[in-house]
Design a protein around this motif. Structure first.
Motif, PDB file in Angstrom:
ATOM      1  N   TYR A 258      45.717  55.185  47.545  1.00  0.00           N
ATOM      2  CA  TYR A 258      45.949  56.614  47.735  1.00  0.00           C
ATOM      3  C   TYR A 258      44.762  57.413  47.202  1.00  0.00           C
ATOM      4  O   TYR A 258      44.214  58.276  47.889  1.00  0.00           O
ATOM      5  CB  TYR A 258      47.231  57.021  47.025  1.00  0.00           C
ATOM      6  CG  TYR A 258      47.532  58.495  47.106  1.00  0.00           C
ATOM      7  CD1 TYR A 258      48.168  59.021  48.221  1.00  0.00           C
ATOM      8  CD2 TYR A 258      47.178  59.356  46.080  1.00  0.00           C
ATOM      9  CE1 TYR A 258      48.440  60.369  48.310  1.00  0.00           C
ATOM     10  CE2 TYR A 258      47.439  60.715  46.152  1.00  0.00           C
ATOM     11  CZ  TYR A 258      48.076  61.226  47.289  1.00  0.00           C
ATOM     12  OH  TYR A 258      48.330  62.548  47.363  1.00  0.00           O
ATOM     13  N   LEU A 259      44.339  57.079  45.966  1.00  0.00           N
ATOM     14  CA  LEU A 259      43.236  57.822  45.360  1.00  0.00           C
ATOM     15  C   LEU A 259      41.942  57.612  46.150  1.00  0.00           C
ATOM     16  O   LEU A 259      41.154  58.530  46.347  1.00  0.00           O
ATOM     17  CB  LEU A 259      43.047  57.395  43.905  1.00  0.00           C
ATOM     18  CG  LEU A 259      44.174  57.820  42.955  1.00  0.00           C
ATOM     19  CD1 LEU A 259      43.949  57.263  41.565  1.00  0.00           C
ATOM     20  CD2 LEU A 259      44.282  59.343  42.898  1.00  0.00           C
ATOM     21  N   ARG A 260      41.750  56.384  46.620  1.00  0.00           N
ATOM     22  CA  ARG A 260      40.528  56.102  47.369  1.00  0.00           C
ATOM     23  C   ARG A 260      40.547  56.819  48.712  1.00  0.00           C
ATOM     24  O   ARG A 260      39.508  57.295  49.185  1.00  0.00           O
ATOM     25  CB  ARG A 260      40.332  54.611  47.530  1.00  0.00           C
ATOM     26  CG  ARG A 260      40.064  53.953  46.169  1.00  0.00           C
ATOM     27  CD  ARG A 260      40.037  52.458  46.257  1.00  0.00           C
ATOM     28  NE  ARG A 260      38.798  51.983  46.848  1.00  0.00           N
ATOM     29  CZ  ARG A 260      38.530  50.700  47.044  1.00  0.00           C
ATOM     30  NH1 ARG A 260      39.419  49.780  46.695  1.00  0.00           N
ATOM     31  NH2 ARG A 260      37.383  50.328  47.575  1.00  0.00           N
TER      32      ARG A 260
ATOM     33  N   ASP B 231      35.942  52.686  41.084  1.00  0.00           N
ATOM     34  CA  ASP B 231      35.852  52.838  39.635  1.00  0.00           C
ATOM     35  C   ASP B 231      36.548  54.105  39.136  1.00  0.00           C
ATOM     36  O   ASP B 231      37.255  54.086  38.141  1.00  0.00           O
ATOM     37  CB  ASP B 231      34.372  52.881  39.198  1.00  0.00           C
ATOM     38  CG  ASP B 231      33.880  51.496  38.838  1.00  0.00           C
ATOM     39  OD1 ASP B 231      34.606  50.524  39.163  1.00  0.00           O
ATOM     40  OD2 ASP B 231      32.801  51.399  38.244  1.00  0.00           O
ATOM     41  N   GLN B 232      36.318  55.190  39.881  1.00  0.00           N
ATOM     42  CA  GLN B 232      36.964  56.451  39.488  1.00  0.00           C
ATOM     43  C   GLN B 232      38.473  56.319  39.537  1.00  0.00           C
ATOM     44  O   GLN B 232      39.180  56.735  38.623  1.00  0.00           O
ATOM     45  CB  GLN B 232      36.541  57.572  40.452  1.00  0.00           C
ATOM     46  CG  GLN B 232      35.198  58.179  40.152  1.00  0.00           C
ATOM     47  CD  GLN B 232      34.843  59.175  41.251  1.00  0.00           C
ATOM     48  OE1 GLN B 232      34.757  58.800  42.424  1.00  0.00           O
ATOM     49  NE2 GLN B 232      34.663  60.437  40.873  1.00  0.00           N
ATOM     50  N   ALA B 233      38.942  55.721  40.623  1.00  0.00           N
ATOM     51  CA  ALA B 233      40.383  55.560  40.796  1.00  0.00           C
ATOM     52  C   ALA B 233      40.945  54.698  39.673  1.00  0.00           C
ATOM     53  O   ALA B 233      41.989  55.005  39.086  1.00  0.00           O
ATOM     54  CB  ALA B 233      40.673  54.937  42.155  1.00  0.00           C
TER      55      ALA B 233
ATOM     56  N   GLU C 104      36.162  52.956  29.390  1.00  0.00           N
ATOM     57  CA  GLU C 104      34.882  52.894  30.105  1.00  0.00           C
ATOM     58  C   GLU C 104      34.273  51.506  29.936  1.00  0.00           C
ATOM     59  O   GLU C 104      33.812  50.883  30.892  1.00  0.00           O
ATOM     60  CB  GLU C 104      33.894  53.935  29.546  1.00  0.00           C
ATOM     61  CG  GLU C 104      34.174  55.359  29.969  1.00  0.00           C
ATOM     62  CD  GLU C 104      34.027  55.563  31.466  1.00  0.00           C
ATOM     63  OE1 GLU C 104      33.275  54.806  32.107  1.00  0.00           O
ATOM     64  OE2 GLU C 104      34.696  56.467  32.003  1.00  0.00           O
ATOM     65  N   ARG C 105      34.310  51.054  28.687  1.00  0.00           N
ATOM     66  CA  ARG C 105      33.731  49.746  28.376  1.00  0.00           C
ATOM     67  C   ARG C 105      34.514  48.644  29.109  1.00  0.00           C
ATOM     68  O   ARG C 105      33.939  47.742  29.710  1.00  0.00           O
ATOM     69  CB  ARG C 105      33.791  49.540  26.854  1.00  0.00           C
ATOM     70  CG  ARG C 105      33.177  48.258  26.353  1.00  0.00           C
ATOM     71  CD  ARG C 105      33.067  48.283  24.814  1.00  0.00           C
ATOM     72  NE  ARG C 105      34.319  48.649  24.147  1.00  0.00           N
ATOM     73  CZ  ARG C 105      35.261  47.779  23.798  1.00  0.00           C
ATOM     74  NH1 ARG C 105      35.096  46.520  24.053  1.00  0.00           N
ATOM     75  NH2 ARG C 105      36.360  48.172  23.198  1.00  0.00           N
TER      76      ARG C 105
END
Lengths: 482, 432, 250
Positions: B379-381, B388-390, B424-425
């Motif tokens: 959905y986010l994509r 990565d953001q999703a 993030e890591r």
């Protein structure tokens, strides 16, 4: 209104209705266990050399093992040297060819159990391989099964007639070294059932065995091996009752199931061994190792059990899901009343890709009983897209009982999806009052609520078994609520 | 059964060498207790997934090397403290290398008493040595920190304890002991922040015991944020009195081998506990959270939610146990554990246990293991975000719930920022 | 049919009913009204025989028998039905199963043959039509996941099926919207007959617009402080309960 308070002890416990002892002369080995006893046992059963070697190997390993202590159960130490490891009816030499030839006393025993063997077999279309203590006495419907190519016979007969199958499969699911009780069983097992369903065959009837433990001090060590060859299907029913005795009796059975490619095995158990009296005296120790191996792709093994008997139950029917897309199921109702202790559950070991397992466990504790669910769901690194759903519910009836849940989940693959849910609750006073206001007696209300609680499991049982199981549950809980 | 411990003589002499204050007899009896059991080993049910061998070996070497105690607050601790003070509004006190430094305390509220264990015989009497690691801790503690909250007082400003260990020059072992006593009808907020520094190995073994007197309310957020190669075992043991309420959130971001035990005793009617946790693990981290709640009387309530996110070769363990004792009618125990596995090499072992001996109870537990929901990811994509953001959005949503519900609001921003950096890591590790 | 004399009842040591007397004859509909905490629900529970309530003195006779001597299920089989204010959920127990078991328990008690599955389904379908209920109802667990309104309809459905001699409906109107209220009232009115007594326990007059009572009683402080005909309910609607309570305590 004093007579309808929720007084747990106000009902008189119903006595175990299958409690009586059949008086048949036994041809037994003296109590005790050493290599000579095993040799004598093997010789009496006229076993080939490989079986004796197999037993001795198991025995030697057993000597190095310690009895497990991790289960949530307590019992006095078992003296393995006080147990007699072999007992057979005297008429061993000339086995009956039909029911007419069967010792009438034995038939009478079945009558008392409410299992009219011939009737039941004919009406229900069920073949019965009845195990009386250690030696199988009668097998019916052999012809019909033979026609389909199905082998369903006492274990010792399979050792004699089908040694290649025994050599190929025995101990491949539950190895001799698996655990203390499995090793003991491997060394001394005296009888059991063997089933082989050939490729592509759907077994024409449900196979059923009724077990009985009879001779005092005779440990019962059953060995069952079921092989479903590629594309075959079999439903196997196992039910047990036992006579009333004061001495504790050990039962350490091993059941091995092998499902090859596209095969399905459905294994149903109703276990109603003598649980001991209200004070915990007597009763069977039921330490069983049951495991199924979904060896081939798309295979399925389904365990359904209704456990109401035994003083102590230690039992984890498991599935090793090796084949791709294989499916394992475990549906269980375990009732513990009075002083009973149950530690039961399952292991689902996911190895193959897209393997799925379902666990539904319903535990009912009443009286002073302790009832534990212990389960393991293990997802190996190579088991991509494995799925498990576990539902594990406990119902408490009374103030002095215990309900415990020990679910282990070990997941080594990120694509797995594992869900575990568990609840613990009691039958509420409001529910009972509601039912009674509608005219139901308190016992009927309890039975109705308990059966509702167990519904998901009962629907997995073959029809006639489900009815029996429901009745059994009601009998088991009688006196639990007043 | 237990892990091999071969430095008995060294341990005895290390205990001997500690400052000859009033704690000496206590240390001796703890030592005797410890030597009977030794360190726990993997054959013990509670330790089947966590092997302490590395910590034991380190302890043996440390004991043989005879390091003694430090005299002043290390500079590294001072600088970490300063950073933290800028980020979290609270009163501070530092425990470095297992020793409390009262001089630097910024606590000024008259309703809070802060002292050393050696000067508080009443607290010393109650020192908990119920398990091997607590005994080991008591045998080797230089001194302990005691914080008492006056009855009927409401402490608005959080009290933050920085537990710091430095192994800059040599391997280090520390055994910090904190005793908290919340007076009748008092209320306070506490932070326990674990940090470490130094290239060399270290093993910190901390014990915090919290006593909640009738009607008191204690909020505790525990942030374990040690360096990635350091070993830590930590226990929080709380006794909860009548109508008292304890709210603890335990967050694990750092460390190599971490084992946390939270042991809650719902001792009197109306006792209540909320225990939540979050573990974010990657690389070769091993984080084990064991919780146990004993409902000894009813009515009493416990609710628990732990969440974990695993990447790399991380292995995490969750074991939550609720015991409802005979007669504890009216107990309500709810528990859940949710895990997201992000890597082929990560492993989670979870076991939510119930042991029930009473019938008027309401208990439930649940556990799940899975991946990020592919539907949400898609959905986010489909809305234009890259993978990565999703992933970042979904993982942070997963973690945020525990942070937002953690009971010390003053630490929320700090936690959000730390967990964001940590995620993030972890995500970066995923795309490697 | 039902005679209550100077009834005192308490729960956990607290006395709720303090000398209540009431007589209900066959064919009558009685409304028991009163403010919260006046003892209305206690009266209903005591008639049905709830174990939590202890009768400390007084008597209740039903069709000439001492009701207080009977277990709850015996009262039910003798024809007493309680429509619960908060019907309990019984997960996993099928609605049909409970209804059939209840009906047959009563028939057996009365020496009548038990109804078989076929007859039962015919009977229940008919009653469900009356209650405007969806057949899927029967397949669900007893009250499991029902809305408040569905639970109340289910109570009336059970009543219609069991055909009680004396029905006690405890706040059956609470939580119902107007359409549901009409359906429920219609169900009750269908059951009105010269052989049957009905006690409506309610806080509001609203229900009485649809089920017209023969007698109205006001319960306060564990006793009936005023009795009258349906006009009393209208007075209460206009003036509230306070004027009555004050009149009594004055």
């Amino acid at each position: 209104m004093a007579n309808d308070t929720n007084n747990i002890d106000s009902f008189v416990n119903r006595r175990y209705e299958h409690g009586f002892i059949t008086d048949i002369e036994m041809d037994s080995l003296p109590p005790g266990l050493d290599e000579d006893i095993i040799r004598a046992l093997s010789a009496r059963k006229k076993e080939p050399e490989f079986m004796l070697e197999w037993r001795l190997k198991a025995y030697r390993h057993w000597l190095t093992l310690k009895e497990p202590e991790w289960a949530h159960v307590h019992y006095p130490k078992i003296d393995y040297q006080a147990i007699s490891y072999y007992a057979a009816p005297k008429s061993d030499a000339d086995k009956p060819k039909s029911l007419d030839e069967v010792d009438p006393k034995l038939l009478e025993t079945y009558e008392k159990l409410g299992i009219p063997l011939h009737e039941r077999a004919r009406l229900a279309g069920v073949a019965v391989d009845a195990v009386f203590d250690s030696v199988s006495v009668t097998t019916t419907f052999k012809d019909k099964l033979a026609e389909a190519g199905v082998i369903f016979c006492p274990f010792s007969e399979a050792v004699a007639k089908h040694p290649e199958l025994i050599k190929k499969y025995l101990g491949t699911v539950v190895p001799q070294r698996d655990n203390f009780f499995a090793a003991l069983n491997s060394a001394v097992f005296s009888e059991g059932s063997f089933v082989y369903i050939p490729k592509g065959v759907r077994c024409p009837m449900e196979l059923s065995t009724y077990f009985r433990i009879n001779a005092a001090n005779t440990g019962q060590f059953e060995r069952t091996l079921i092989i479903a060859d590629e594309g075959s299907y079999v439903s196997y029913l196992e039910g047990c009752t036992a006579p009333m005795r004061d001495e504790n009796q050990l039962h350490a059975a091993v059941v091995e199931l092998v499902a090859l490619r596209d095969a399905e095995i459905k294994y149903s158990t109703v276990q109603n061994w003598y649980p001991g009296d209200e004070n915990g005296k007597g009763g069977i120790y039921n330490f069983v190792t049951k495991r199924g191996d979904c060896r081939g792709a798309n295979s399925k093994i389904s365990w359904t059990q209704v456990e109401t008997g035994s003083a102590i139950t230690w039992k984890y029917p498991s599935c090793v899901l090796r084949g791709e897309n294989s499916v394992g199921e475990f549906y269980s109702v375990a009732v513990a009343n009075n002083m009973q202790q149950a530690d039961t559950g399952t292991k689902m070991i996911h190895i193959g890709r897209n393997t799925r397992s379902t666990i539904v466990s319903k535990g009912i504790s009443a009286g002073k009983a302790q009832n534990a669910y212990r389960g393991l769901v293990k997802i190996m690194p190579q088991a991509h897209n494995a799925r498990n759903h576990t539902q594990c519910d406990s119902l408490l009836v009374g103030k002095e009982c215990g309900a415990h849940t020990f679910p282990y989940m070990e997941v080594k693959n990120p694509s797995a999806k594992i869900e575990h849910e568990a609840t613990t609750s009691k039958i509420s006073a409001d529910q009972l009052f509601y039912c009674r206001q509608r005219g139901l007696s308190e016992e009927d209300a309890v039975n109705m609520i308990v059966n509702g609680f167990c519904k998901e499991v009962f629907k997995e049982l073959p029809m006639e078994f489900a009815v029996e199981a429901q009745a059994l549950l009601n009998v088991s809980l009688e006196g639990a609520v007043g | 059964m237990s892990t091999e411990f071969s430095a008995e003589t060294e341990l005895r002499s290390a205990v001997e060498r500690l400052p000859a204050n009033s704690l000496k007899p206590l240390r001796q009896s703890a030592l005797t207790g410890f030597l009977k059991t030794g360190f726990p080993g993997v054959k013990q049910e509670d330790w089947r997934y966590t092997n302490l061998q590395a910590a034991v070996t380190l302890s043996q070497r440390w004991l043989s090397a005879d390091r003694g105690s430090i005299k002043k607050l290390p500079d590294s601790a001072a600088s970490v403290l300063q950073q933290l003070q800028e980020q979290i509004e609270a009163d501070w006190i530092v425990v470095a290398s297992g020793q409390a430094f009262l001089d630097g305390s910024t606590i000024s509220d008259a309703d809070i008493s802060v002292r050393l264990l050696s000067t508080d015989p009443q607290a010393a009497e109650q020192i908990n040595t119920a398990d091997p690691l607590s005994s080991f801790n008591a045998a080797l503690m230089t001194d302990g920190l005691v914080i008492r909250i006056a009855s009927n007082s409401v402490i608005k400003r959080p009290v933050a304890i920085l537990l710091f260990d430095d192994s800059d020059t040599a391997a280090a072992l520390s055994n910090a002991r904190i005793v908290i006593d919340a007076g009748v009808n008092s209320s306070c907020q506490l932070l326990e922040i674990h940090r470490s520094h130094g290239a060399a190995e270290q093993f910190s073994n901390t014990v915090s015991q919290v006593n909640l007197q009738a009607g008191s309310t204690v909020a505790l957020t525990r942030i374990q944020d040690r360096e990635a190669h350091h070993l830590h075992t930590g226990r929080v043991a709380a006794r909860i009195g009548a109508d008292a309420s304890f709210n603890i959130t335990s967050i694990d971001i750092g460390g190599a081998l971490i084992r946390n035990d939270v042991a809650i005793d719902l001792a009197e009617a109306g006792a209540d506990v909320t225990m939540n946790g979050l573990y974010l693990a990657s690389d070769n981290q091993h984080i084990d959270n064991h919780t146990r709640v004993d409902h000894r009387v009813g009515p009493s309530t416990s609710s628990e939610e732990y969440r974990g996110l695993l990447n790399g070769n991380a292995r995490c363990v969750f074991n939550g146990k609720a015991v409802v004792h005979i007669g504890a009618d009216g107990s309500d125990a709810q528990q859940s554990n949710h895990n997201l596995l992000m890597s082929d090499k990560a492993e989670i072992d979870t076991k939510p246990e119930l042991e029930i001996y009473a019938d008027e109870v309401k208990c439930s537990h649940g556990a799940t293991v899975g991946q990020l929901d592919p539907v949400s990811l898609f959905y986010l994509r489909s809305r234009g975000l890259d993978k990565d953001q999703a992933t970042r959005i979904l993982t942070s949503a997963f973690a945020t719930k525990i942070i937002e519900e953690s009971p010390v609001a003053a630490a929320h921003d700090y936690l959000q920022q730390r967990s964001k950096a940590c995620l993030e890591r972890i995500i970066a590790g995923d795309s490697k | 049919m039902l005679k209550i004399r100077n009834l005192h009842a308490s729960i956990k040591g607290t006395e709720i009913l303090k000398g209540l007397s009431l007589e209900v004859n066959a064919g009558e509909v009685h409304a028991i009204m009163g403010p919260n905490g006046s003892g209305k629900s206690t009266l209903a529970q005591v008639i049905a025989g709830h174990v939590d309530y202890e009768v400390t003195s007084g008597s209740v006779t039903y069709q000439g028998k001492d009701l207080l001597d009977l277990a709850p299920e015996m009262r039910a089989r003798e024809g007493i039905f309680l429509g619960f204010q908060y019907p309990v959920e019984i997960p996993g127990v099928n609605n049909t199963y409970l209804l059939k078991a209840a009906l047959n328990a009563k028939r057996k008690h009365l020496g009548l043959p038990e109804v078989d599955a076929y007859e039962f389904m015919k009977l229940i379908r008919e009653k469900m039509k009356l209650m405007e209920m969806d057949p899927s109802f029967l397949k669900r667990g007893v009250n499991e996941g029902f809305s408040g309104g569905e639970k109340k309809r289910n109570e009336i459905l059970q009543m219609a099926l069991l055909e009680p001699t004396l029905a006690v409906l405890d706040e059956t109107d609470s939580g119902l919207d107007i359409d549901a209220l009409k359906v429920v009232a219609n169900g009750v009115n269908t059951l009105r007959s010269p052989e049957r007594g009905i006690i409506l326990v309610t806080h509001y007059q609203r229900l009485l617009d649809y089920i017209e009572p023969d007698h109205v009683h006001v319960l306060s402080g564990g006793r009936i402080i005023r009795s009258g005909d349906k006009s009393l309910a209208h007075d209460l609607e206009e003036r509230g309960y306070d004027w009555l309570s004050e009149a009594v305590s004055a």
